[in-house]
Motif scaffolding. Structure first.
Motif, PDB file in Angstrom:
ATOM      1  N   ALA A   1       0.817  -1.235   0.000  1.00  0.00           N
ATOM      2  CA  ALA A   1       0.000   0.000   0.000  1.00  0.00           C
ATOM      3  C   ALA A   1       0.843   1.274   0.000  1.00  0.00           C
ATOM      4  O   ALA A   1       0.414   2.313   0.501  1.00  0.00           O
ATOM      5  CB  ALA A   1      -1.030   0.015   1.135  1.00  0.00           C
ATOM      6  N   LYS A   2       2.038   1.205  -0.578  1.00  0.00           N
ATOM      7  CA  LYS A   2       2.864   2.413  -0.722  1.00  0.00           C
ATOM      8  C   LYS A   2       2.152   3.472  -1.565  1.00  0.00           C
ATOM      9  O   LYS A   2       2.066   4.633  -1.175  1.00  0.00           O
ATOM     10  CB  LYS A   2       4.194   2.070  -1.430  1.00  0.00           C
ATOM     11  CG  LYS A   2       5.110   1.177  -0.641  1.00  0.00           C
ATOM     12  CD  LYS A   2       6.387   0.866  -1.407  1.00  0.00           C
ATOM     13  CE  LYS A   2       6.178  -0.097  -2.568  1.00  0.00           C
ATOM     14  NZ  LYS A   2       5.760  -1.453  -2.165  1.00  0.00           N
ATOM     15  N   THR A   3       1.671   3.051  -2.728  1.00  0.00           N
ATOM     16  CA  THR A   3       1.065   4.033  -3.640  1.00  0.00           C
ATOM     17  C   THR A   3      -0.245   4.570  -3.071  1.00  0.00           C
ATOM     18  O   THR A   3      -0.498   5.769  -3.102  1.00  0.00           O
ATOM     19  CB  THR A   3       0.846   3.386  -5.025  1.00  0.00           C
ATOM     20  OG1 THR A   3       2.114   2.956  -5.520  1.00  0.00           O
ATOM     21  CG2 THR A   3       0.232   4.366  -5.991  1.00  0.00           C
ATOM     22  N   THR A   4      -1.069   3.671  -2.542  1.00  0.00           N
ATOM     23  CA  THR A   4      -2.332   4.101  -1.941  1.00  0.00           C
ATOM     24  C   THR A   4      -2.065   5.109  -0.827  1.00  0.00           C
ATOM     25  O   THR A   4      -2.761   6.121  -0.694  1.00  0.00           O
ATOM     26  CB  THR A   4      -3.087   2.872  -1.388  1.00  0.00           C
ATOM     27  OG1 THR A   4      -3.221   1.918  -2.452  1.00  0.00           O
ATOM     28  CG2 THR A   4      -4.447   3.237  -0.859  1.00  0.00           C
ATOM     29  N   THR A   5      -1.012   4.837  -0.044  1.00  0.00           N
ATOM     30  CA  THR A   5      -0.655   5.739   1.051  1.00  0.00           C
ATOM     31  C   THR A   5      -0.078   7.052   0.518  1.00  0.00           C
ATOM     32  O   THR A   5      -0.443   8.135   0.999  1.00  0.00           O
ATOM     33  CB  THR A   5       0.350   5.038   1.992  1.00  0.00           C
ATOM     34  OG1 THR A   5      -0.295   3.891   2.553  1.00  0.00           O
ATOM     35  CG2 THR A   5       0.817   5.956   3.105  1.00  0.00           C
TER      36      THR A   5
ATOM     37  N   ILE B   1      -4.616   1.577   8.768  1.00  0.00           N
ATOM     38  CA  ILE B   1      -5.446   1.725   7.569  1.00  0.00           C
ATOM     39  C   ILE B   1      -6.226   0.429   7.351  1.00  0.00           C
ATOM     40  O   ILE B   1      -5.642  -0.630   7.121  1.00  0.00           O
ATOM     41  CB  ILE B   1      -4.589   2.036   6.318  1.00  0.00           C
ATOM     42  CG1 ILE B   1      -3.650   3.218   6.560  1.00  0.00           C
ATOM     43  CG2 ILE B   1      -5.506   2.265   5.103  1.00  0.00           C
ATOM     44  CD1 ILE B   1      -4.312   4.554   6.805  1.00  0.00           C
ATOM     45  N   ARG B   2      -7.537   0.535   7.452  1.00  0.00           N
ATOM     46  CA  ARG B   2      -8.380  -0.649   7.287  1.00  0.00           C
ATOM     47  C   ARG B   2      -8.542  -1.010   5.804  1.00  0.00           C
ATOM     48  O   ARG B   2      -8.466  -0.148   4.933  1.00  0.00           O
ATOM     49  CB  ARG B   2      -9.777  -0.379   7.871  1.00  0.00           C
ATOM     50  CG  ARG B   2      -9.790  -0.292   9.375  1.00  0.00           C
ATOM     51  CD  ARG B   2     -11.089   0.288   9.866  1.00  0.00           C
ATOM     52  NE  ARG B   2     -11.158   1.735   9.626  1.00  0.00           N
ATOM     53  CZ  ARG B   2     -12.181   2.506   9.982  1.00  0.00           C
ATOM     54  NH1 ARG B   2     -13.242   1.969  10.558  1.00  0.00           N
ATOM     55  NH2 ARG B   2     -12.162   3.813   9.730  1.00  0.00           N
ATOM     56  N   MET B   3      -8.774  -2.276   5.582  1.00  0.00           N
ATOM     57  CA  MET B   3      -9.153  -2.744   4.247  1.00  0.00           C
ATOM     58  C   MET B   3     -10.437  -2.004   3.859  1.00  0.00           C
ATOM     59  O   MET B   3     -11.390  -1.956   4.635  1.00  0.00           O
ATOM     60  CB  MET B   3      -9.421  -4.246   4.343  1.00  0.00           C
ATOM     61  CG  MET B   3      -9.612  -4.916   3.039  1.00  0.00           C
ATOM     62  SD  MET B   3      -8.031  -5.355   2.361  1.00  0.00           S
ATOM     63  CE  MET B   3      -7.926  -7.043   2.897  1.00  0.00           C
ATOM     64  N   ASN B   4     -10.449  -1.401   2.696  1.00  0.00           N
ATOM     65  CA  ASN B   4     -11.632  -0.671   2.260  1.00  0.00           C
ATOM     66  C   ASN B   4     -11.676  -0.652   0.730  1.00  0.00           C
ATOM     67  O   ASN B   4     -10.808  -0.060   0.087  1.00  0.00           O
ATOM     68  CB  ASN B   4     -11.587   0.763   2.833  1.00  0.00           C
ATOM     69  CG  ASN B   4     -12.758   1.623   2.392  1.00  0.00           C
ATOM     70  OD1 ASN B   4     -12.612   2.811   2.174  1.00  0.00           O
ATOM     71  ND2 ASN B   4     -13.935   1.036   2.263  1.00  0.00           N
ATOM     72  N   ILE B   5     -12.667  -1.288   0.186  1.00  0.00           N
ATOM     73  CA  ILE B   5     -12.741  -1.460  -1.265  1.00  0.00           C
ATOM     74  C   ILE B   5     -12.735  -0.116  -2.001  1.00  0.00           C
ATOM     75  O   ILE B   5     -12.239   0.001  -3.126  1.00  0.00           O
ATOM     76  CB  ILE B   5     -13.972  -2.325  -1.655  1.00  0.00           C
ATOM     77  CG1 ILE B   5     -13.931  -2.727  -3.130  1.00  0.00           C
ATOM     78  CG2 ILE B   5     -15.271  -1.627  -1.328  1.00  0.00           C
ATOM     79  CD1 ILE B   5     -12.796  -3.653  -3.487  1.00  0.00           C
TER      80      ILE B   5
END
Ligand SMILES: Nc1ncnc2c1ncn2[C@@H]1O[C@H](COP(=O)(O)OP(=O)(O)OP(=O)(O)O)[C@@H](O)[C@H]1O
Ligand SMILES: [Mg+2]
Length: 262
Positions: free
Chosen positions: A19-23, A220-224
């Protein structure tokens, strides 16, 4: 630990899909929404952050590749605006995959990014620079680590999460000793947390046991919705402001801002 502005933060973990990019995208967006002037630099040849803003390589005549390879190309001429007024993007394209090889005989190849950012920052009003790193410890990540003052390490709260962490910590230590004395780990960020599962809970416990207060309070929770947002070319706040993902990344931004001096 407190940090003066501008803050330059590398989001890194050589492990893929942590989750580097998402973060990077959503922390940058949350900071921008909190009124900070933010530059997001996509340092990954996969260009996921760039694509996540709806830009494709056909829209881009110049990218971070040219900034690194070509002495003449400046960051200023390569930066793009985004839908968020306080957030700018230095995009990547697949060309970047050639940079590691092309730079191999260049003197100072591990400080190319630092040099270019050093030319930009004094003449800009950016307060935060977020560096989205590729999933490797190669030359691009090394450039990020010599440029940054801070590192945020996203860690997937799954079975193999801790594997590779000591290698990453050793690398950061080496860079700190040899190339960049001003490098600190701001925090380890648990990501893709599945509430109510034993596995996520156990991995989080382990992270806190090994790394103590270095682990962010925010998880950071799993979230679609976070996974959907990039295909709409938007950060989570412009896609679904009411989602858990928006809430979690807002919380993270507040924690990051709490480390500002003044
Ligand atoms: N909290 C979350 N909830 C649901 N899906 C997520 C979450 N965070 C990330 N994802 C999804 O997980 C996948 C990996 O995330 P991401 O691309 O951010 O990781 P990465 O570390 O940047 O990957 P890479 O190492 O390939 O660069 C993506 O499909 C992303 O949309
Ligand atoms: Mg990525």
């Amino acid at each position: 630990m407190k940090f003066a502005l501008p803050r330059v933060i590398a989001i890194t973990n050589q492990k893929g899909g942590s989750a580097k990019t998402t973060t990077s995208v959503n922390l940058a967006a949350a900071l921008a929404m909190a009124g900070r002037k933010v530059l997001l630099i996509d340092l990954d040849p996969q260009a996921n952050a760039t694509i996540g803003f709806g830009l494709s390589s056909t829209d881009l005549d110049k990218s971070v590749y040219h900034v690194l390879i070509d002495v003449e190309t400046t960051m200023r001429e390569t930066i793009r605006r985004t839908e968020l007024p306080n957030l700018s993007l230095l995009p990547a394209t697949i060309h970047l995959s050639g940079a590691e090889v092309e730079l191999v005989n260049t003197i100072g190849r591990e400080i190319m990014l630092r040099e270019k950012l050093g030319q930009l920052l004094p003449n800009s009003n950016f307060q935060y620079v977020i560096l989205d790193c590729p999933p490797s410890l190669g030359l691009l990540t090394l450039n990020a680590l010599t440029t940054a003052n801070e590192v945020i390490i996203p860690v997937q709260t799954h079975f193999y999460a801790l594997e590779g962490m000591s290698l990453l910590m050793n690398t950061i230590d080496l860079v700190k000793r040899r190339l960049n004395h001003n490098l600190f780990v701001t925090g380890i960020l648990p990501t893709l947390y599945q509430s109510g599962t034993k596995l996520s809970e156990r991995v989080l416990e382990e992270l806190r046991k090994y790394f103590g207060s270095q682990v962010f309070q925010t998880t950071i929770r799993m979230n679609i919705r976070l996974a959907e947002a990039p295909s709409h070319g938007k950060p989570i706040f412009l896609y679904d402001a009411e989602s858990n993902g928006a809430e979690d990344y807002t919380q993270l931004a507040l924690e990051v801002i709490a480390h500002e001096i003044g």
